[in-house]
Design a protein around this motif. Structure first.
Motif, PDB file in Angstrom:
ATOM      1  N   LYS A 179      -9.208 -12.699 -40.017  1.00  0.00           N
ATOM      2  CA  LYS A 179      -8.356 -13.467 -39.286  1.00  0.00           C
ATOM      3  C   LYS A 179      -7.240 -12.805 -38.441  1.00  0.00           C
ATOM      4  O   LYS A 179      -7.229 -13.131 -37.302  1.00  0.00           O
ATOM      5  CB  LYS A 179      -7.618 -14.387 -40.453  1.00  0.00           C
ATOM      6  CG  LYS A 179      -7.049 -15.794 -39.867  1.00  0.00           C
ATOM      7  CD  LYS A 179      -6.177 -16.405 -40.941  1.00  0.00           C
ATOM      8  CE  LYS A 179      -6.810 -16.948 -41.973  1.00  0.00           C
ATOM      9  NZ  LYS A 179      -5.964 -17.579 -42.999  1.00  0.00           N
ATOM     10  N   ASN A 180      -6.472 -11.924 -39.185  1.00  0.00           N
ATOM     11  CA  ASN A 180      -5.434 -11.062 -38.627  1.00  0.00           C
ATOM     12  C   ASN A 180      -6.099 -10.392 -37.211  1.00  0.00           C
ATOM     13  O   ASN A 180      -5.649 -10.182 -36.321  1.00  0.00           O
ATOM     14  CB  ASN A 180      -4.921 -10.298 -39.472  1.00  0.00           C
ATOM     15  CG  ASN A 180      -4.258 -10.949 -40.588  1.00  0.00           C
ATOM     16  OD1 ASN A 180      -3.835 -12.062 -40.440  1.00  0.00           O
ATOM     17  ND2 ASN A 180      -3.910 -10.491 -41.645  1.00  0.00           N
ATOM     18  N   SER A 181      -7.138  -9.660 -37.675  1.00  0.00           N
ATOM     19  CA  SER A 181      -7.909  -8.910 -36.656  1.00  0.00           C
ATOM     20  C   SER A 181      -8.126  -9.626 -35.322  1.00  0.00           C
ATOM     21  O   SER A 181      -8.088  -9.308 -34.146  1.00  0.00           O
ATOM     22  CB  SER A 181      -9.299  -8.138 -37.052  1.00  0.00           C
ATOM     23  OG  SER A 181      -9.934  -7.640 -36.072  1.00  0.00           O
ATOM     24  N   PHE A 182      -8.870 -10.737 -35.717  1.00  0.00           N
ATOM     25  CA  PHE A 182      -9.135 -11.938 -34.603  1.00  0.00           C
ATOM     26  C   PHE A 182      -7.894 -12.225 -33.762  1.00  0.00           C
ATOM     27  O   PHE A 182      -8.019 -12.024 -32.470  1.00  0.00           O
ATOM     28  CB  PHE A 182      -9.757 -13.153 -35.099  1.00  0.00           C
ATOM     29  CG  PHE A 182     -10.424 -14.025 -34.019  1.00  0.00           C
ATOM     30  CD1 PHE A 182     -11.275 -13.597 -32.978  1.00  0.00           C
ATOM     31  CD2 PHE A 182      -9.535 -15.193 -33.920  1.00  0.00           C
ATOM     32  CE1 PHE A 182     -11.743 -14.479 -31.976  1.00  0.00           C
ATOM     33  CE2 PHE A 182      -9.917 -16.243 -32.920  1.00  0.00           C
ATOM     34  CZ  PHE A 182     -10.880 -15.834 -31.710  1.00  0.00           C
ATOM     35  N   LYS A 183      -6.634 -12.552 -34.662  1.00  0.00           N
ATOM     36  CA  LYS A 183      -5.428 -12.828 -33.630  1.00  0.00           C
ATOM     37  C   LYS A 183      -5.255 -11.780 -32.758  1.00  0.00           C
ATOM     38  O   LYS A 183      -4.780 -11.872 -31.532  1.00  0.00           O
ATOM     39  CB  LYS A 183      -4.436 -12.846 -34.607  1.00  0.00           C
ATOM     40  CG  LYS A 183      -4.472 -14.370 -35.292  1.00  0.00           C
ATOM     41  CD  LYS A 183      -3.088 -14.788 -36.183  1.00  0.00           C
ATOM     42  CE  LYS A 183      -3.254 -15.872 -36.814  1.00  0.00           C
ATOM     43  NZ  LYS A 183      -2.370 -15.738 -38.004  1.00  0.00           N
ATOM     44  N   LYS A 184      -5.331 -10.463 -33.323  1.00  0.00           N
ATOM     45  CA  LYS A 184      -4.848  -9.330 -32.428  1.00  0.00           C
ATOM     46  C   LYS A 184      -5.895  -9.064 -31.430  1.00  0.00           C
ATOM     47  O   LYS A 184      -5.500  -8.765 -30.219  1.00  0.00           O
ATOM     48  CB  LYS A 184      -4.687  -8.174 -33.291  1.00  0.00           C
ATOM     49  CG  LYS A 184      -3.688  -7.932 -34.305  1.00  0.00           C
ATOM     50  CD  LYS A 184      -3.625  -6.833 -34.993  1.00  0.00           C
ATOM     51  CE  LYS A 184      -2.368  -6.804 -36.225  1.00  0.00           C
ATOM     52  NZ  LYS A 184      -2.927  -5.966 -37.307  1.00  0.00           N
ATOM     53  N   LEU A 185      -6.942  -9.239 -31.517  1.00  0.00           N
ATOM     54  CA  LEU A 185      -8.283  -9.285 -30.694  1.00  0.00           C
ATOM     55  C   LEU A 185      -7.929 -10.138 -29.468  1.00  0.00           C
ATOM     56  O   LEU A 185      -7.934  -9.813 -28.207  1.00  0.00           O
ATOM     57  CB  LEU A 185      -9.608  -9.482 -31.342  1.00  0.00           C
ATOM     58  CG  LEU A 185     -10.774  -9.322 -30.085  1.00  0.00           C
ATOM     59  CD1 LEU A 185     -11.034  -7.961 -29.548  1.00  0.00           C
ATOM     60  CD2 LEU A 185     -12.030 -10.100 -30.678  1.00  0.00           C
ATOM     61  N   MET A 186      -7.453 -11.535 -29.759  1.00  0.00           N
ATOM     62  CA  MET A 186      -7.142 -12.569 -28.710  1.00  0.00           C
ATOM     63  C   MET A 186      -6.095 -11.893 -27.967  1.00  0.00           C
ATOM     64  O   MET A 186      -5.942 -12.052 -26.562  1.00  0.00           O
ATOM     65  CB  MET A 186      -6.712 -13.871 -29.361  1.00  0.00           C
ATOM     66  CG  MET A 186      -8.027 -14.454 -29.672  1.00  0.00           C
ATOM     67  SD  MET A 186      -7.887 -16.285 -29.991  1.00  0.00           S
ATOM     68  CE  MET A 186      -6.640 -16.503 -31.251  1.00  0.00           C
ATOM     69  N   LYS A 187      -5.221 -11.621 -28.858  1.00  0.00           N
ATOM     70  CA  LYS A 187      -3.730 -10.853 -27.749  1.00  0.00           C
ATOM     71  C   LYS A 187      -3.941  -9.870 -27.036  1.00  0.00           C
ATOM     72  O   LYS A 187      -3.662  -9.654 -25.809  1.00  0.00           O
ATOM     73  CB  LYS A 187      -2.640 -10.535 -28.763  1.00  0.00           C
ATOM     74  CG  LYS A 187      -2.124 -11.901 -29.520  1.00  0.00           C
ATOM     75  CD  LYS A 187      -0.651 -11.793 -30.106  1.00  0.00           C
ATOM     76  CE  LYS A 187      -0.205 -12.749 -30.581  1.00  0.00           C
ATOM     77  NZ  LYS A 187       0.415 -12.597 -32.049  1.00  0.00           N
ATOM     78  N   ALA A 188      -5.075  -8.963 -27.420  1.00  0.00           N
ATOM     79  CA  ALA A 188      -5.572  -7.721 -26.559  1.00  0.00           C
ATOM     80  C   ALA A 188      -6.204  -8.265 -25.360  1.00  0.00           C
ATOM     81  O   ALA A 188      -5.945  -7.849 -24.148  1.00  0.00           O
ATOM     82  CB  ALA A 188      -6.372  -6.761 -27.398  1.00  0.00           C
ATOM     83  N   CYS A 189      -7.031  -9.167 -25.505  1.00  0.00           N
ATOM     84  CA  CYS A 189      -7.855  -9.583 -24.400  1.00  0.00           C
ATOM     85  C   CYS A 189      -7.594 -10.515 -23.537  1.00  0.00           C
ATOM     86  O   CYS A 189      -7.688 -10.714 -22.404  1.00  0.00           O
ATOM     87  CB  CYS A 189      -9.319 -10.250 -25.101  1.00  0.00           C
ATOM     88  SG  CYS A 189     -10.479  -9.184 -25.891  1.00  0.00           S
ATOM     89  N   VAL A 190      -6.556 -11.558 -24.038  1.00  0.00           N
ATOM     90  CA  VAL A 190      -5.970 -12.328 -23.115  1.00  0.00           C
ATOM     91  C   VAL A 190      -4.272 -12.399 -23.568  1.00  0.00           C
ATOM     92  O   VAL A 190      -3.768 -13.186 -24.409  1.00  0.00           O
ATOM     93  CB  VAL A 190      -6.336 -14.092 -23.671  1.00  0.00           C
ATOM     94  CG1 VAL A 190      -5.941 -14.909 -22.581  1.00  0.00           C
ATOM     95  CG2 VAL A 190      -7.746 -13.825 -23.464  1.00  0.00           C
ATOM     96  N   PRO A 191      -3.745 -11.204 -22.957  1.00  0.00           N
ATOM     97  CA  PRO A 191      -2.119 -11.144 -23.364  1.00  0.00           C
ATOM     98  C   PRO A 191      -1.579 -12.244 -22.833  1.00  0.00           C
ATOM     99  O   PRO A 191      -1.724 -12.860 -21.744  1.00  0.00           O
ATOM    100  CB  PRO A 191      -2.066  -9.915 -22.757  1.00  0.00           C
ATOM    101  CG  PRO A 191      -2.866  -9.296 -21.580  1.00  0.00           C
ATOM    102  CD  PRO A 191      -4.245 -10.274 -22.045  1.00  0.00           C
ATOM    103  N   SER A 192      -0.380 -12.663 -23.386  1.00  0.00           N
ATOM    104  CA  SER A 192       0.443 -13.900 -22.850  1.00  0.00           C
ATOM    105  C   SER A 192       1.245 -13.329 -21.557  1.00  0.00           C
ATOM    106  O   SER A 192       1.828 -14.164 -21.169  1.00  0.00           O
ATOM    107  CB  SER A 192       1.222 -14.422 -24.055  1.00  0.00           C
ATOM    108  OG  SER A 192       2.036 -13.600 -24.475  1.00  0.00           O
ATOM    109  N   SER A 193       1.647 -12.033 -21.828  1.00  0.00           N
ATOM    110  CA  SER A 193       2.459 -11.429 -20.519  1.00  0.00           C
ATOM    111  C   SER A 193       2.360 -10.229 -20.406  1.00  0.00           C
ATOM    112  O   SER A 193       1.762  -9.404 -21.002  1.00  0.00           O
ATOM    113  CB  SER A 193       3.957 -11.839 -20.865  1.00  0.00           C
ATOM    114  OG  SER A 193       4.293 -11.074 -22.081  1.00  0.00           O
ATOM    115  N   ALA A 194       2.420  -9.962 -18.759  1.00  0.00           N
ATOM    116  CA  ALA A 194       2.105  -8.562 -18.549  1.00  0.00           C
ATOM    117  C   ALA A 194       3.060  -7.662 -19.130  1.00  0.00           C
ATOM    118  O   ALA A 194       4.274  -7.854 -19.152  1.00  0.00           O
ATOM    119  CB  ALA A 194       2.190  -8.584 -17.100  1.00  0.00           C
TER     120      ALA A 194
END
Length: 1915
Positions: A1407-1422
């Motif tokens: 679960k945690n890994s996936f959260k970080k993966l999402m943030k890596a692939c689709v970051p919320s801000s540049a």
């Protein structure tokens, strides 16, 4: 002139006040008795004479000398030189003891010495710091006393106190005290420069460069510093040195070089300090938490954890350190020279001291250069008042981010620096000269250390000259006490006498009288104008702040403004986005302000609405990027403009631009207003003193002047120069003129204050006063703490707190708004007026005016606000409607929003390409999705439509944000919505959307995301609303299913007990209700049970023909189909066959009573009855007992799955299976039954069941032997290595394995399973079968095992470690279990199963890994932080590590199964990791699962039937919301994707198929992936839906049906490269370096949204085409066929399809044009393939798969490491395993060439020239071993080439046939391959050497010799 000494004091030990252990001192005498008027006597001298306390000592000590420094209330420093010596006196203790009884606190045992010594100090108090002179004078007085010279002491002291010397000026003065002595006192030339002697050099020697730099930075940034040393003089010197290197800044906090022990509590003061303390008190300093401690004796500096010292900015720090090391250690540079110069000693200490100080002077020159251009002079008369513009200074220097400089400029020392050095007319010194004339030089030389050194040496020379202007004259003559032999004899020393104060006083009075009569000394004051040095301007370029191609950008800004004022609005609109982008750069912002300035006439510029709108947008954009400090002065230049631009709203009502630009932090910053105010005041004062004609000009050039206070005055006199001139003239003016000027200046300041009160009210009062937006956001009171006032931070902080109470205006009424603004302005006015000397009356007047100004302004604003509301709204783009799926309905209609760009840069145009975001459009909420549809804000891209959407069920996080859009000044409410389909919607609601509407939107979204029950999801609710009729019918039909499924469990018991006789009366329900029927049929017919009469009940006889279909439907259930295919359980009427089958289909769980989450039918060993199963199941978590799910068709090994054991199960089962037990307890029986179960599984394996007679090796036929041997022997170390890796703890990150393991991993796998030739009689069992008998305790011969596992060495890959993992015996059954669960289980040596403990990733990790993966692939801000780059974030997410682990375990299991051992995967609850591993193992081992049908079956069987909790893990309902989203299935799909990448030809489906599943398993569009088990699906009636029920065909309930349907229409899911190898077992690499990021995570298509809802995309495309068609008739010019493809906008696969898809599309369109009935793509494809096969046969060449010819990009793909080598041209079928250095033979196998060779056929150019090729062993040169090589005989080139491997492109060597003399049979030499007959060797003799070769057998050798011979004879 000044007195050398102010006071002379004698301090002695106070015998009367002696209390306890501490003595006290008291002043015995002081001269003069009266205080001097100009210099009162300092208090507390007796403490400072003996800082360690007054103590009596038993032995006389040597006289000591040091200088303390005391600071008086006016912060004047007094230097107290203390000379201490010891005098004997009779021990008071002893006398006391005689007088009275022994005191309690005395220890009676101690013998007290009769005589003790008391200290006595002679102290000189002076304001001058002449240490050596003081030492000499006091030493002389002591010598006179000790040696009893004839000179009276009174005379000496009188002379000392009346000695007067100059303070500075560089003169030498000789003095004498009248005791035959003579001293020369040298005064410094300039007293502003500190005098350091050699103390700085000493400090660096004691502490080192880095430590001193830390102290230096700490002192400048106001930290507390404490020096420790056991020497007092060193403490004083160190403190003096630290102050000296701070020059030109002066230290203004507590400064006590020697702190007495009694005053140690001073150390806990909150203010900064520099203090020295004797090391004696070290322990007391330990608990100080915020003090930096420098230990001079130990050379250490200790910085506490809580203290952060800001260091110098970077290039400077480096340069300073370099320069210092060149001074202190000149040898360092030439240490490596071959011919070092004869001597490079560092300079003498005195010179070195000055050189170090010069380095720091040079450093300050770098730091402060240009500071004078940022001074504001706000008053000239009567005293100059100067303020420093910090923001402008930092902005010009591009150092706004620099922590160190910010703190220094805020500090007290710098405030003192400005007030001292700010005035333009004063004395100048070395530093002023440096700033004025040498800045340019410093800047040019800063990069070359040698030039810097030269400069530093020059500065050092000046500093040295300042202290020693004349060559030293040796005129000192000072008496020292004689070292007579009796010197230490106490009796000899008289006590220091009481002096006659009258005599001394006479001396003093006499001297004073003399002074009065003397003529006054007139000293010419050398004041002058302080030059400013070069301006700051051009420094910016060096820091690269001017943007690239800025000229072009400035052009754009200018053009746009021209268009606006020429009313060319369309042109301006096009340029606008470019302008807004350009305004990020400073140059463009300055340009904008200059351009706008030109359009202002007489302070006004009236615009129309649209012009006004554009200008305001540009201003907002400009201000948006300004920090609150406004370091570039942009807000300052805009300030007059915002009050100039306006528009007419109605009769007499004008709206000014300021009402639209208030939303910026800069307006609430007090510092900004102060700087602005001072800058304006300066300009007016300058105008006041310039002649009248110059005045107007200067006010007009206001805009330029802000960039530096005097920049505007280049053509005329600058303000500072003017002020300097005025100061020079001041003394010459008459009183009246003087007071007139003062008054004029004062009223100028006053009028500016009124002006600013107005300005501030403009910008602080909001247009709509009911909403006080600005002040709410930043509590205005807090701003005080960063104000420009020169208070230390702590004081400012306390002031801010008192203001905080005022600024709590949360829900403020308009009156409160007014109050807070009034308070803010009042505070501002107080501050500036006090600093600039406005009279009190004026100040009071201002305070009364301010509320009126504010009130008046509020009234005007109300009118403006009313009118502005009436303006017509700006035309906004119309909202586009999204296309909806059939059955999808809108929940909320579109709300206008802006889609803001997130951290992905492709869409914003940052990486090239058009700026598609931000976009304006609407957000729609439907029952299925969340959709944004709109158009980009940039009008140049305006025609494109931007779509972003994701299924509402995939929403993982929703967060409120506030967004400020560059065009609007208002901050908008927004939402950030993240989805697990890797999409992010960052939206800001338009102001037309009411905030409550946004709230409603959120509520609806939540309701849809987390429905109460799974039936609330879209898959169930789809299309229900308008179809009541249809609904009604379906209800009737489903009634029976529903009720039956409800009654299912209730009636379970009865049903089970029912006899088959009664069964016959039961009429089976219609086949759509087969859920109930299944359970009953299962029991009786699927496994043939004992009680049934075999003849009476067979399938055909029991079921009526109408129901045959029904039965087949039950069997059609995924599991059954697969079990039948694998031969695990069949439905047959011959009992005998069933009995022989090792496994049966059990129906024990048909009512889901044994295990809820298992399917109804399970495969268990034939010998285990159902009752046992029920008991066994209790040992496992969730009752998930081991069941068979796959069988290897070749080795017959089976794969089982189960959950982990309960704790007691583990202990009972694994620890001691044969432990004798007292009585048959429950646990024992279960563990025995479990063991029986395992044994049953083992017994089912053919290798185990073989007749016991075959436990000798003779039983094997030779072929079988060689086959199994070659394969297993190679595989043995391979599995060992794999196990090691899999079992290694977390710390063995896979990458860190030794090269060996990796090499092995990569190579050894490459053995495909050897084919057994037809001769082998027996089926190939695992080879251990032959060694062990069928009994548990078979005779086991280790020799044989050794021999089998590798011919000679006991362990093939060397080293005993192997034994830990693999016993010599291969176990029949491996249990893959969880490490944590299996702790303490001991292995039984005869047990036939073995446990492989591994670490599994638990769900939380995923679960945690996936959260970080999402943030890596689709970051919320540049972000530009290096720690936040994509690859860094990806690594931190550890997603790849998790994939690696799963793949690694799966490959291990595949290997074990392939070698004939069964494997049971028993991890966690058996539904997450277990499912992943089991599915991957089947996918890798069985090619069937790599087809469409197979993969579907695999997912249905392992994931759906075996109860992976899709609803729970996907958080699909309200109940599972808290558990969060855990993508276990996505992880599995990612693993499949990784395998697909490595073996692209083995899968029938494409990568798109996997992405499609990944998207829809979370989308809830289909029912397939809902619910957690078959049981739940049956309960809801989802499992068996009637096929006829689908009245509306567009609503598909199963994802599989949808895929089938779609696959018929389009080849999107098909993999054209599919050409499977028979029975190919895949063994992918699992190392992280071999894994790729799945593009599913990163790709997006903004033109149409995700492409996984196929109908939507198709309809969208048709609509787009339809829109484009009508335009065509109008266009006369031919339309270009070209189209620009944008990576994140277009779907690349559609715009640029691959060749095959393109051809198929063309075929379709041709058929349509010709009016032929369209043919299905699959038929076309199959036809082409068939044709190609025929052609291939005709041409008689190995058939290429057509797919290969058609497909592209094969270069990097690895098919498999099979070593089936293709037939060579001649046709020899050589199949030698050549892996690592293993030499074995294998039966030559003729067969179809492996496709692995097909890859190389595209790349190898020499394939035509290969006449003969194969493997030969070649003897290396001298002492080298034999190696297998791939040899190619090339007739064309007439050479024999050899390669490392068959696939190798690089040729290892060439033997030219021209040089060959003969080919003859050879003999084996040393080290030749074993087991090869002698005739297989042959030698090749060339002119140079003899080559020894060895083929695999003699025919082969003969073949080679003949071929080479024929080549030679041909030549």
């Amino acid at each position: 002139m000044a007195r050398l000494a102010d006071y002379f004091v004698v301090v002695g030990y106070d015998l009367d006040k002696r209390g306890g252990s501490e003595g006290q001192g008291h002043i015995l005498q002081r001269f003069p008795e009266k205080d001097w008027e100009d210099n009162p006597f300092p208090q507390g001298i007796e403490l400072f004479c003996q800082p360690n306390g007054w103590q009596l000592v038993p032995e006389r000590e040597r006289p000591s000398f040091f200088v303390s420094v005391l600071t008086d209330i006016n912060s004047e420093r007094h230097y107290c030189a203390c000379f201490t010596f010891w005098e004997g006196l009779d021990n008071p203790q002893v006398q006391k003891a005689e007088a009275s009884e022994v005191d309690e606190d005395e220890v009676p045992g101690l013998v007290q010495p009769t005589q003790v010594f008391a200290p006595k100090s002679l102290v000189l108090v002076s304001r001058l710091d002449h240490t050596e002179v003081f030492r000499n004078c006091l030493g002389l007085i002591y010598a006179v006393h000790v040696d009893s010279l004839s000179v009276p002491l009174e005379t000496v002291i009188g002379n000392l106190l009346t000695c007067v010397i100059p303070v500075a000026g560089g003169s030498q003065r000789t003095i004498t005290l009248g005791a035959g002595d003579r001293q020369v006192i040298q005064t410094p030339i300039n007293d502003t420069l500190p005098v350091s002697g050699s103390s700085v050099a000493h400090l660096f020697r004691q502490l080192g460069i880095v430590n001193v730099l830390y102290l230096f930075c700490a002192a400048l940034t106001e930290h507390k510093i404490l020096f420790l040393s056991s020497s007092y003089q060193r403490l004083t010197d160190a403190c003096r040195a630290l102050l000296a290197i701070m020059f030109p800044l002066k230290y203004s906090f507590t400064y006590v070089p020697i702190l007495p022990g009694k005053l140690l509590e001073v150390l806990s003061t909150p203010t900064p300090f520099i203090i020295g303390v004797n090391s004696f008190f070290r322990s007391e300093t330990q608990e100080l938490l915020d003090v930096i401690i420098a230990d001079l004796d130990g050379g250490t500096v200790t910085i506490p954890e809580c203290v952060h010292i800001s260091l110098l900015p970077d290039p400077l720090l480096q340069q300073t350190q370099t320069a210092l090391s060149m001074v202190l250690d000149p040898e360092l540079e030439i240490a490596d020279h071959a011919f070092p110069p004869s001597s490079t000693q560092p300079s003498t200490l005195k010179i070195q001291d000055k050189e170090i100080r010069a380095v720091f002077l040079w450093l300050f020159g770098q730091l402060f250069h240009g500071y004078r251009w940022c001074l504001h002079i706000i008053r000239i008369h009567p005293e100059p008042v100067i303020r420093f513009h910090k923001a402008a200074f930092l902005g010009q220097r591009a150092l706004t981010e620099d922590d160190f400089l910010m703190k220094v400029l805020d500090g007290m020392a710098f405030a003192g620096f400005i007030s001292e050095r700010g005035p333009p007319y004063r004395l100048t010194d070395l530093f002023d000269d440096l700033m004025a004339n040498q800045v340019e030089r410093i800047r040019q030389e800063e990069c070359s250390p040698h030039k810097v050194m030269n400069h530093i040496k020059e500065l050092a020379e000046q500093l040295f000259k300042n202290e020693n202007p004349y060559p030293a004259v040796a005129m000192h003559k000072v008496q020292r006490p004689a070292e007579s032999p009796g010197h230490n004899d106490p009796k000899n020393l008289a006590i220091f006498p009481l002096l006659d104060d009258v005599t001394v006083q006479l001396f003093i009075d006499h001297a004073a009288a003399k002074l009065q009569t003397a003529p006054p000394v007139v000293k010419a004051e050398l004041k002058g104008m302080v030059p400013s040095g070069p301006p700051l301007g051009d420094i910016v370029d060096r820091h690269g702040h001017v943007l690239a191609n800025s000229a072009r950008r400035l052009e754009v800004v200018r053009n746009c403004i021209t268009y606006i004022f020429d009313n060319k609005m369309l042109e301006a609109k096009k340029l606008m986005p470019a302008v807004l982008r350009a305004l990020k750069g400073r140059a463009a912002r300055v340009c904008l302000t200059q351009e706008l300035n030109q359009h202002v006439l007489q302070n006004r510029a009236v615009l129309d609405d649209q012009q006004f709108d554009y200008i305001v947008r540009m201003m907002n954009c400009t201000l948006q990027d300004c920090s609150h400090m406004d370091e570039h002065g942009i807000a300052a230049i805009l300030l007059p403009l915002v009050t100039a631009f306006c528009r007419k709203l109605g009769a007499g009502i004008t709206q000014f631009a300021y009402s639209c630009v208030q939303e910026h932090m800069v307006w609430t910053n007090m510092q900004f207003w102060e700087a602005m105010f001072y800058s304006d005041v300066q300009n007016h004062i300058r105008a006041l003193y310039l002649e009248a004609d110059g005045g107007e000009q200067s006010t007009a050039s206001r805009g330029q002047q802000e960039s530096g206070p005097a920049a505007g005055g280049q053509e005329q006199l600058g303000a500072l120069e003017l002020a300097s001139e005025q100061s020079r003239l001041w003394p010459t003016l008459s009183k009246e003129q003087q007071s007139e000027r003062v008054q004029k200046e004062e009223s100028t300041v006053f009028s500016q204050a009124i002006h600013y009160a107005n300005r501030m009210s403009y910008l602080l009062l909001p247009l709509d006063t009911s909403k006080n937006r600005l002040l709410n956001r930043s509590g205005i009171g807090d701003v005080e703490s960063v104000s420009n006032s020169y208070v230390t931070n702590s004081i400012a902080g306390s002031m801010a707190e008192s203001y905080d109470t005022e600024s709590g205006f949360e829900d403020a009424e308009s009156s409160d708004v007014a109050n807070s603004v009034v308070r803010f302005i009042n505070r501002f006015v107080d501050k500036v007026c006090n600093e600039s000397g406005v009279t009190n009356e004026h100040l009071k007047a201002l305070h009364t005016m301010i509320p009126d100004i504010v009130q008046m302004h509020i009234e005007t604003l109300d009118a403006v606000h009313r009118e502005s509301k009436r303006l017509p709204p700006i035309q906004k783009p119309k909202l586009l409607r999204p296309i909806l799926l059939a059955g999808e309905e809108l929940v909320m209609d579109g709300m206008r929003v802006h889609l803001i760009s997130d951290g992905r840069e492709e869409a914003t145009g940052a990486l090239g390409g058009p700026p598609l975001l931000p976009a304006e459009g609407a957000i729609f909420l439907t029952t299925y999705r969340l959709i944004f549809k709109g158009t980009p804000n940039d009008p140049l891209v305006g025609e494109q439509v931007v779509t972003r959407s994701f299924p509402i069920a995939s929403l993982t996080k929703e967060k409120r944000i506030s967004v400020s859009l560059s065009m609007d000044q208002f901050i908008q409410e927004g939402l950030q919505l993240r989805s697990c389909t890797f999409q992010l919607l960052k939206i800001a609601f338009d102001e037309e959307v009411a905030s409550d509407l946004a709230e409603v939107f959120r509520k609806h979204m939540h309701k849809l995301r987390y429905p109460q029950h799974v039936q609330g999801t879209f898959a169930f609710t789809v299309g229900q609303s308008g179809k009541t009729l249809v609904e009604h019918k379906t209800k009737d039909k489903n009634q029976s299913i529903k009720t039956l499924s409800k009654n299912l469990v209730k009636s379970a018991k009865r049903t089970i007990g029912r006899q088959y006789a009664t069964r016959k009366k039961y009429s089976p329900p219609t086949w759509e209700n087969r859920s109930s029927l299944q359970s009953e049929l299962d029991e009786d017919e699927l496994s043939v049970t004992e009680e049934l009469d075999q003849g009476s009940l067979t399938l055909s006889s029991t079921i009526r023909s109408s129901d045959r279909q029904t039965m087949s439907n039950v069997v059609e259930r995924a599991c059954c189909r697969d079990y039948q295919r694998l031969g695990l359980g069949t439905l047959s009427n011959s009992l005998t066959r069933s009995k022989n089958e090792p496994f049966r289909i059990s129906t024990v769980n048909r009512m889901y009573t044994v295990c809820r989450s298992y399917p109804g039918l399970l495969i268990v060993p034939q010998s285990i009855p159902d009752s046992t199963i029920q008991r066994i199941s209790r040992c496992y978590r969730q009752n998930r007992f081991p069941v068979v799910c796959w069988r290897n068709s070749r080795t017959k090994a089976v794969l089982l799955r189960s959950a982990g054991l309960h704790a007691k199960g583990v202990v009972g089962f694994f620890k001691s299976p044969n432990a004798p037990s007292a009585g048959p307890s429950q646990a024992d029986s279960t563990s025995l039954e479990q063991e029986k179960y395992m044994q049953a599984i083992i017994s089912s394996m053919p290798s185990y069941c073989e007749p016991s007679g075959r436990n000798t090796l003779g039983g094997f036929t030779s072929t079988h032997m060689s086959t199994s041997d070659s394969s297993d022997k190679l595989r043995q170390p391979k599995i060992g290595a794999l196990m090691k890796q899999v079992m290694g703890g977390k710390e063995d990150v896979p990458e860190t394995f030794s090269r060996g393991a990796l090499g092995q991993r990569a190579r050894v796998i490459s053995l495909s399973q050897p084919r057994v030739s037809g001769k082998a009689k027996n089926p190939p069992g695992g080879k251990w079968g032959s060694i062990r008998g069928s009994g548990r305790l078979s005779a086991y011969n280790p020799e044989v095992g050794n021999r089998l596992s590798s011919k000679e060495s006991p362990q093939p890959n060397g080293g005993p470690s192997e034994a830990l993992f693999l016993r010599q015996q291969r176990a029949y059954l491996y249990i893959i279990g969880d490490k944590t669960q299996l702790k303490g289980g001991k292995q039984d040596s005869f047990q036939q199963w073995e446990v492989v403990p591994i670490e599994v990733c638990d769900v939380r990790q995923v679960k945690n890994s996936f959260k970080k993966l999402m943030k890596a692939c689709v970051p919320s801000s540049a972000t530009s932080e290096p720690s936040m780059t994509f690859h860094r974030c990806l690594e931190e997410s550890e997603w790849m590590c998790l994939l690696h682990r799963v793949l690694q375990v799966s490959v291990l299991v595949v290997e074990l199964l392939d070698t004939g051992s069964s494997v049971m995967v028993s991890l966690e609850d058996g539904w997450d990791v277990t499912t992943q591993v089991v599915s991957l193992v089947q996918l890798l081992s069985d090619p069937y699962y790599r087809t469409f049908d197979g993969f579907r079956l695999l997912v249905e069987k392992e994931w759906l039937s075996f109860g992976h909790r899709f609803s729970h893990r996907g958080a699909q309902t309200l109940a599972s919301q808290s558990s969060g989203f855990t993508p276990v299935f996505l992880q599995f799909l990612d693993c499949v994707h990784q395998i697909h990448l490595q073996f692209p030809m083995e899968f029938e489906f494409s990568q798109y198929y996997l992405k499609f599943l990944a998207y829809h398993y979370v989308s809830n569009r289909f029912r397939t992936f809902l619910l957690d088990s078959d049981y739940e699906r049956i309960e809801l009636g989802v499992l068996y839906e009637e096929k006829g029920e689908r009245k509306n065909p567009q609503v598909c309930k199963s994802v599989w049906d949808y895929i089938d349907r779609l696959n018929k229409k389009t080849p999107i899911f098909f993999n054209y490269m599919f050409s499977p190898e028979d029975e190919e077992v895949l063994r992918p690499y699992s190392f992280i370096s071999n894994l790729k990021v799945w593009d599913f995570y990163i790709e997006e298509t903004l033109s149409e949204g995700p492409s996984y809802d196929w109908e939507l995309v198709q309809r969208g495309r048709q609509e787009r085409l339809a829109e484009e068609v009508p335009d065509k008739p109008d266009t006369t010019t031919p339309k270009s066929q070209r189209h620009i493809v944008w990576p994140c906008y277009d779907s690349r696969s559609r715009v640029v399809p691959d060749a095959i898809t393109k051809l198929l599309q063309d075929l379709q369109s041709l058929e349509a044009e010709l009016g032929l009935p369209p043919e299905k793509w699959k038929d076309t494809w199959d036809k082409i393939k068939a044709n190609q096969r025929v052609e291939a046969k005709l041409e008689n060449r190995p058939s290429f798969n057509s797919s290969l010819l058609m497909s592209s990009n094969l270069s990097h793909q690895r098919r498999s490491q099979g070593v089936y080598l293709p037939e060579s041209g001649v046709g020899s079928s050589i199949n030698l395993a050549m892996d690592r250095e293993i030499s074995t033979t294998s039966t030559p196998v003729a067969g179809r060439p492996s496709t692995s060779t097909l890859y190389s056929q595209f790349q190898s150019t020499e394939s035509e020239n290969r006449s003969f090729e194969g493997i030969l062993f070649k003897k290396g040169a001298l002492l080298k071993p034999w190696k297998p090589r791939w040899f190619v005989l090339d007739k064309t080139k007439h050479q024999l080439r050899y390669y490392e491997t068959r696939q190798d492109k690089e040729c290892k060597g060439v033997i030219e046939l021209a040089e060959v003399e003969s080919v003859i049979p050879g003999t084996p030499t040393m080290g030749a391959p074993k087991n090869i007959e002698e005739k297989a060797f042959f030698d090749l003799k060339t002119t140079k050497r003899v080559y020894n070769f060895c083929a695999q057998d003699s025919p082969n050798a003969q073949l080679w010799m003949d071929s080479i011979q024929s080549c030679l004879s041909d030549a």
